[in-house]
Structure formats: structure tokens, C-alpha cells
Design a protein around this motif. Structure first.
Motif, PDB file in Angstrom:
ATOM      1  N   GLY A 189      44.584   2.258  -7.941  1.00  0.00           N
ATOM      2  CA  GLY A 189      45.766   3.098  -8.083  1.00  0.00           C
ATOM      3  C   GLY A 189      45.705   4.320  -7.198  1.00  0.00           C
ATOM      4  N   THR A 190      46.850   4.929  -6.974  1.00  0.00           N
ATOM      5  CA  THR A 190      46.933   6.174  -6.219  1.00  0.00           C
ATOM      6  C   THR A 190      48.060   7.014  -6.781  1.00  0.00           C
ATOM      7  OG1 THR A 190      47.147   7.163  -4.009  1.00  0.00           O
ATOM      8  CG2 THR A 190      48.520   5.247  -4.486  1.00  0.00           C
ATOM      9  N   GLN A 191      47.949   8.308  -6.609  1.00  0.00           N
ATOM     10  CA  GLN A 191      49.012   9.216  -6.973  1.00  0.00           C
ATOM     11  C   GLN A 191      49.002  10.391  -6.005  1.00  0.00           C
ATOM     12  OE1 GLN A 191      48.398  11.565 -10.606  1.00  0.00           O
ATOM     13  NE2 GLN A 191      46.436  10.526 -10.887  1.00  0.00           N
ATOM     14  N   ALA A 192      50.162  10.938  -5.744  1.00  0.00           N
ATOM     15  CA  ALA A 192      50.263  12.043  -4.796  1.00  0.00           C
ATOM     16  C   ALA A 192      51.445  12.928  -5.172  1.00  0.00           C
ATOM     17  CB  ALA A 192      50.441  11.516  -3.371  1.00  0.00           C
ATOM     18  N   TYR A 193      51.345  14.207  -4.839  1.00  0.00           N
ATOM     19  CA  TYR A 193      52.458  15.126  -5.051  1.00  0.00           C
ATOM     20  C   TYR A 193      52.394  16.215  -3.988  1.00  0.00           C
ATOM     21  CZ  TYR A 193      48.973  18.284  -7.053  1.00  0.00           C
ATOM     22  OH  TYR A 193      47.883  19.085  -7.235  1.00  0.00           O
ATOM     23  N   ARG A 194      53.540  16.841  -3.726  1.00  0.00           N
ATOM     24  CA  ARG A 194      53.604  17.916  -2.730  1.00  0.00           C
ATOM     25  C   ARG A 194      54.826  18.777  -2.991  1.00  0.00           C
ATOM     26  NH1 ARG A 194      51.650  19.047   2.540  1.00  0.00           N
ATOM     27  NH2 ARG A 194      52.297  21.213   2.936  1.00  0.00           N
ATOM     28  N   GLU A 195      54.619  20.096  -2.987  1.00  0.00           N
ATOM     29  CA  GLU A 195      55.748  21.007  -3.137  1.00  0.00           C
ATOM     30  C   GLU A 195      56.597  20.956  -1.882  1.00  0.00           C
ATOM     31  OE1 GLU A 195      56.729  25.728  -3.954  1.00  0.00           O
ATOM     32  OE2 GLU A 195      54.669  24.978  -4.152  1.00  0.00           O
ATOM     33  N   LEU A 196      57.919  20.897  -2.046  1.00  0.00           N
ATOM     34  CA  LEU A 196      58.843  20.787  -0.925  1.00  0.00           C
ATOM     35  C   LEU A 196      59.613  22.101  -0.736  1.00  0.00           C
ATOM     36  CD1 LEU A 196      60.060  17.157  -1.732  1.00  0.00           C
ATOM     37  CD2 LEU A 196      58.302  17.864  -0.105  1.00  0.00           C
ATOM     38  N   TYR A 197      60.782  22.202  -1.365  1.00  0.00           N
ATOM     39  CA  TYR A 197      61.610  23.395  -1.223  1.00  0.00           C
ATOM     40  C   TYR A 197      62.120  23.835  -2.585  1.00  0.00           C
ATOM     41  CZ  TYR A 197      61.669  21.771   3.620  1.00  0.00           C
ATOM     42  OH  TYR A 197      61.303  21.343   4.867  1.00  0.00           O
ATOM     43  N   TRP A 198      62.365  25.149  -2.715  1.00  0.00           N
ATOM     44  CA  TRP A 198      62.985  25.727  -3.905  1.00  0.00           C
ATOM     45  C   TRP A 198      62.258  25.293  -5.183  1.00  0.00           C
ATOM     46  CZ3 TRP A 198      66.625  22.991  -0.607  1.00  0.00           C
ATOM     47  CH2 TRP A 198      67.185  23.817   0.363  1.00  0.00           C
ATOM     48  N   THR A 255      60.899  22.725  -5.861  1.00  0.00           N
ATOM     49  CA  THR A 255      61.032  21.287  -6.129  1.00  0.00           C
ATOM     50  C   THR A 255      59.920  20.538  -5.412  1.00  0.00           C
ATOM     51  OG1 THR A 255      63.423  21.444  -6.375  1.00  0.00           O
ATOM     52  CG2 THR A 255      62.522  19.266  -5.917  1.00  0.00           C
ATOM     53  N   SER A 256      59.315  19.595  -6.097  1.00  0.00           N
ATOM     54  CA  SER A 256      58.205  18.835  -5.532  1.00  0.00           C
ATOM     55  C   SER A 256      58.509  17.349  -5.556  1.00  0.00           C
ATOM     56  CB  SER A 256      56.919  19.095  -6.322  1.00  0.00           C
ATOM     57  OG  SER A 256      56.542  20.450  -6.243  1.00  0.00           O
ATOM     58  N   GLY A 257      57.907  16.628  -4.636  1.00  0.00           N
ATOM     59  CA  GLY A 257      58.001  15.175  -4.615  1.00  0.00           C
ATOM     60  C   GLY A 257      56.730  14.564  -5.193  1.00  0.00           C
ATOM     61  N   TYR A 258      56.852  13.392  -5.797  1.00  0.00           N
ATOM     62  CA  TYR A 258      55.687  12.725  -6.364  1.00  0.00           C
ATOM     63  C   TYR A 258      55.760  11.230  -6.087  1.00  0.00           C
ATOM     64  CZ  TYR A 258      58.735  11.220 -10.210  1.00  0.00           C
ATOM     65  OH  TYR A 258      59.753  10.654 -10.938  1.00  0.00           O
ATOM     66  N   PHE A 259      54.604  10.587  -6.109  1.00  0.00           N
ATOM     67  CA  PHE A 259      54.518   9.133  -5.927  1.00  0.00           C
ATOM     68  C   PHE A 259      53.311   8.626  -6.692  1.00  0.00           C
ATOM     69  CE2 PHE A 259      52.498   5.489  -3.892  1.00  0.00           C
ATOM     70  CZ  PHE A 259      53.534   4.577  -3.932  1.00  0.00           C
ATOM     71  N   THR A 260      53.454   7.481  -7.348  1.00  0.00           N
ATOM     72  CA  THR A 260      52.311   6.791  -7.958  1.00  0.00           C
ATOM     73  C   THR A 260      52.408   5.308  -7.639  1.00  0.00           C
ATOM     74  OG1 THR A 260      53.397   6.320 -10.066  1.00  0.00           O
ATOM     75  CG2 THR A 260      52.277   8.438  -9.867  1.00  0.00           C
ATOM     76  N   GLY A 261      51.269   4.684  -7.476  1.00  0.00           N
ATOM     77  CA  GLY A 261      51.210   3.247  -7.233  1.00  0.00           C
ATOM     78  C   GLY A 261      50.017   2.655  -7.957  1.00  0.00           C
ATOM     79  N   GLY A 283      59.701  10.205  -6.907  1.00  0.00           N
ATOM     80  CA  GLY A 283      60.877  11.019  -7.204  1.00  0.00           C
ATOM     81  C   GLY A 283      60.603  12.491  -7.005  1.00  0.00           C
ATOM     82  N   PHE A 284      61.361  13.307  -7.735  1.00  0.00           N
ATOM     83  CA  PHE A 284      61.293  14.754  -7.580  1.00  0.00           C
ATOM     84  C   PHE A 284      61.167  15.418  -8.949  1.00  0.00           C
ATOM     85  CE2 PHE A 284      63.745  12.954  -4.133  1.00  0.00           C
ATOM     86  CZ  PHE A 284      63.116  13.490  -3.014  1.00  0.00           C
ATOM     87  N   SER A 285      60.481  16.546  -8.963  1.00  0.00           N
ATOM     88  CA  SER A 285      60.271  17.289 -10.202  1.00  0.00           C
ATOM     89  C   SER A 285      60.449  18.771  -9.933  1.00  0.00           C
ATOM     90  CB  SER A 285      58.862  17.024 -10.739  1.00  0.00           C
ATOM     91  OG  SER A 285      58.585  17.852 -11.844  1.00  0.00           O
ATOM     92  N   ARG A 286      60.931  19.482 -10.970  1.00  0.00           N
ATOM     93  CA  ARG A 286      61.107  20.931 -10.826  1.00  0.00           C
ATOM     94  C   ARG A 286      60.897  21.608 -12.170  1.00  0.00           C
ATOM     95  NH1 ARG A 286      64.096  25.531 -10.678  1.00  0.00           N
ATOM     96  NH2 ARG A 286      64.253  26.582  -8.661  1.00  0.00           N
ATOM     97  N   PRO A 287      60.154  22.732 -12.194  1.00  0.00           N
ATOM     98  CA  PRO A 287      60.000  23.466 -13.447  1.00  0.00           C
ATOM     99  C   PRO A 287      61.294  24.198 -13.794  1.00  0.00           C
ATOM    100  CG  PRO A 287      58.968  24.675 -11.666  1.00  0.00           C
ATOM    101  CD  PRO A 287      59.405  23.349 -11.081  1.00  0.00           C
ATOM    102  N   VAL A 288      61.533  24.375 -15.085  1.00  0.00           N
ATOM    103  CA  VAL A 288      62.672  25.153 -15.543  1.00  0.00           C
ATOM    104  C   VAL A 288      62.285  26.623 -15.481  1.00  0.00           C
ATOM    105  CG1 VAL A 288      64.200  25.657 -17.483  1.00  0.00           C
ATOM    106  CG2 VAL A 288      63.482  23.297 -17.016  1.00  0.00           C
ATOM    107  N   THR A 289      63.044  27.419 -14.732  1.00  0.00           N
ATOM    108  CA  THR A 289      62.721  28.828 -14.533  1.00  0.00           C
ATOM    109  C   THR A 289      63.863  29.711 -15.017  1.00  0.00           C
ATOM    110  OG1 THR A 289      63.623  28.755 -12.286  1.00  0.00           O
ATOM    111  CG2 THR A 289      61.268  28.333 -12.538  1.00  0.00           C
TER     112      THR A 289
END
Length: 364
Positions: free
Chosen positions: A211-220, A222-228, A263-269
Motif C-alpha cells: 500500500g501507499t498513501q500521500a498528501y500535500r498542501e496545495l492552496y488556501w 486545501t490539501s490533496g490526498y491519495f491512497t492505494g 481527493g481534497f481535504s480542508r480544515p474548518v476554520t
């Protein structure tokens, strides 16, 4: 969520990636997937608040995270390829599965990058014909346990608010794969035979998973994530008889399984009562291939996949984490199996419209 976590959008998405990592892989909804280990959640991210607080300043302490997850779905819509077999509903001969999947995940952190992981799955399910709701078959028990290791490429937390992890696990043949019940044949003879493989807790064979998983902060923020995740089952068949009359389908096939998510994830601020809450939206694909990556692919299997839209949420407070998601199917495909090709047929499979996934975790 602690102040340190609130400073980074990468951490909420890392929690999303970890808590939803290795979800029921192919608890592809309905008859398509066997119920071998497909963790609903797995190995929690070492960037969670408890680990960060312990490892700050280089004073890292070992830590254990225990997670308990649950997934439920009802499969009743039959497909051949991507074509919905509406006549099964009209003629009242559809088969209905109700499945409850349970899972306990253990993660023991040796270092900020390296951890040992284990998954203990269980299943409780029922199966009946649409025209005979009172003739219900129940099955349940322990699934196939997996144990292994997971490592992050960079030592968390990273300055880039991103990371990549890889995992390898051994699948143990602990699952019940021959749960039986009494059926009545067309001639009125009562006989005991194994349940359909779609409601068997495991497949009882050795295997391994990568398996693999990855994430990276993008803009505002908001971050992108992937798992396989791919579960490899080198053994040809499980040895469990199906009593199916078609040539080659008299025994259950030991199948590979896979899961891809992104997909994409974002904390509620900006709303103090909602601190610690993060929301996500993404896509999900899970299923069983026609042919395994290693070994033969004989025997009876229902290969295919489900593609879903997956909204989700996760709330983290101190050492506790809670999450939920609701994958909604947008494409279902029952592919042609090896025995279908040999017999010039194309079997069907039942799928659900959606499933519900929820769970809770605690770091010690």
C-alpha cells in the motif's frame, strides 16, 4: 485539535489519509468482492497530535494507536458489465445481501517514520432472495488478519506539509471461508453447503498486501490526498466448494483485491466550536480483478469494480479521532471472469447504491 495541528492544513489531510487508508479494498459493495482483509482504517499517521507532542525536541516516545471501524451496506442491484439488470427487480428474483464489517487496527510507532501495523477484521452478514425474505442465510466470524510495517519517506512533520508512506503486510489464513447453511433444492431435498462467498468472513488463504498513501498542501489550506492498496492472493482457489454446475465453477477462486482513493481535504476554520474538524471530497475505486497479479485465477469469482464519490469528515481532539464517510456509487461493472470466458457466458453481481463508514481511534 491542538494548536500545533491547527497551523497546518497538511496534518488534517494526513489524518484523513491515515484513517481512511486501506478501507474495505474491495469491500467493493455487494457480491463482487470477497471479504478478506480490507481494513476500514489502518496505521494512524505519525503526524497526529499525540505523536507530535511526544516527539517535539527529539524526545520521541513509543506509542500505540487503536482504531475501531465499521462499514455497512445493502447490495441488491444486479449488473452484467455496466448494465443494470432491472428485470431482476421486476421479476422479484434479485438477491439481497446485508453486510456489517467490523475492524480493529493497531499501530505501534517505533520512530516518527516507522511503525508496525495489524488489522483484525470481522463480518456479520445475511443473504436472501427478493421473493423469499423469510428464508435468510446468516454468516459471521473472524476475517483474515494482516500484520506488517509502514514507513514514511520523510520524517514528519515536514516543512512542505506533505509526505508519502509505503506499507507491506502479510495476510494470515485466519478467516472463516466455509461457513455453511441448509438449503432446499428444487426437488425438495435439504442439503448443507457453504454460503455464497460474498458473505464469507475471509478466504482462508495466505497472501500479502502492498500500500501507499500521500498528501500535500496545495492552496488556501486545501490539501490533496491519495491512497492505494493491493491485496495479492497467489493461491489459485480457496478449496471451498460452490456446488455450481458450470464447468470450472465448482470451487471458489482466491482473488486479489484493490482500492484507490484520491481527493481534497480542508480544515474548518474561523468557527471556534468546530476546531479540529476537517472535511473532504474525493473519488474511490475498489474491486476484484479478472486475473490475479500472481498465480492462476481459476474457480468461481465475480470480478468487477465500483467507482464512487466519497464525501467525508474527521474530527480530532487530543488523543481521540472520529471519522465518517459515505461512498456513493456512480459506476458499477461486473466484468467477465476466467470461467465466464471459457464457458462463453457473462455472470452478474449485486451492488449497493452506497455504504456508510465510521470509526474512532485513540492514541496511548
Amino acid at each position: 485539535m491542538r494548536k500545533l495541528l491547527l497551523r497546518s492544513a497538511g496534518v488534517p489531510v494526513a489524518l484523513f489519509v491515515s484513517l481512511f487508508y486501506l478501507q474495505p479494498v474491495a469491500h467493493a459493495q455487494g457480491c463482487v468482492a470477497a471479504h478478506s482483509p480490507q481494513p476500514i482504517i489502518a496505521g494512524l499517521d505519525p503526524t497526529n497530535s499525540a505523536t507530535i507532542s511526544r516527539s517535539a525536541g527529539g524526545n520521541f516516545l513509543h506509542g500505540l494507536t487503536i482504531s475501531v471501524g465499521y462499514r455497512v451496506y445493502n447490495s441488491y442491484k444486479h449488473y452484467i458489465g455496466t448494465v443494470y439488470q432491472v428485470q431482476r427487480q421486476t421479476n422479484h428474483n434479485a438477491v439481497v445481501n446485508h453486510v456489517n464489517l467490523f475492524e480493529m487496527d493497531l499501530n505501534y510507532q517505533f520512530t516518527p517514520r516507522l511503525s508496525a501495523i495489524a488489522t483484525i477484521p470481522a463480518l456479520d452478514a445475511s443473504r436472501h432472495g427478493q421473493s423469499s425474505p423469510n428464508n435468510v442465510y446468516h454468516s459471521g466470524g473472524l476475517g483474515d488478519i494482516t500484520v506488517g510495517m509502514q514507513t514514511w519517506v520523510w520524517r514528519p512533520p515536514t516543512e512542505s506539509h506533505g509526505n508519502i508512506a509505503f506499507s507491506a503486510q502479510l495476510k494470515l489464513p485466519t478467516g472463516i471461508n466455509d461457513a455453511k447453511g441448509t438449503t432446499v433444492t428444487k426437488s425438495g431435498v435439504r442439503q448443507t453447503e457453504p454460503f455464497d462467498e460474498s458473505i464469507q468472513p475471509g478466504d482462508g488463504t495466505w497472501g500479502f498486501a502492498l500500500g501507499t498513501q500521500a498528501y500535500r498542501e496545495l492552496y488556501w489550506r486545501t490539501s490533496g490526498y491519495f491512497t492505494g492498496f493491493w491485496l495479492f492472493s497467489p493461491q489459485d482457489t480457496t478449496g471451498t466448494l460452490t456446488f455450481r454446475p458450470a464447468p470450472g465453477e465448482n470451487v471458489v477462486s482466491a482473488t486479489d483485491q484493490y482500492l484507490w482513493r484520491g481527493g481534497f481535504s480542508r480544515p474548518v476554520t474561523g468557527v471556534k466550536p468546530l476546531r479540529g474538524l476537517a472535511l473532504s471530497i474525493g473519488g474511490r475505486m475498489e474491486g476484484v480483478p479478472v486475473r490475479d497479479a500472481f498465480g492462476s485465477s481459476n474457480g468461481f469469482r465475480r470480478p468487477g469494480y465500483v467507482i464512487s464519490i466519497e464525501p467525508g469528515m474527521m474530527y480530532e481532539h487530543g488523543r481521540w479521532g472520529m471519522y465518517a464517510s459515505g461512498p456513493w456509487a456512480i459506476e458499477r461493472n461486473r466484468k467477465t471472469s476466467v470461467t465466464d470466458l471459457a464457458n462463453h457466458t457473462h455472470g452478474d453481481a449485486a451492488f449497493s447504491d452506497y455504504s456508510v463508514i465510521a470509526g474512532v481511534s485513540r492514541t496511548f
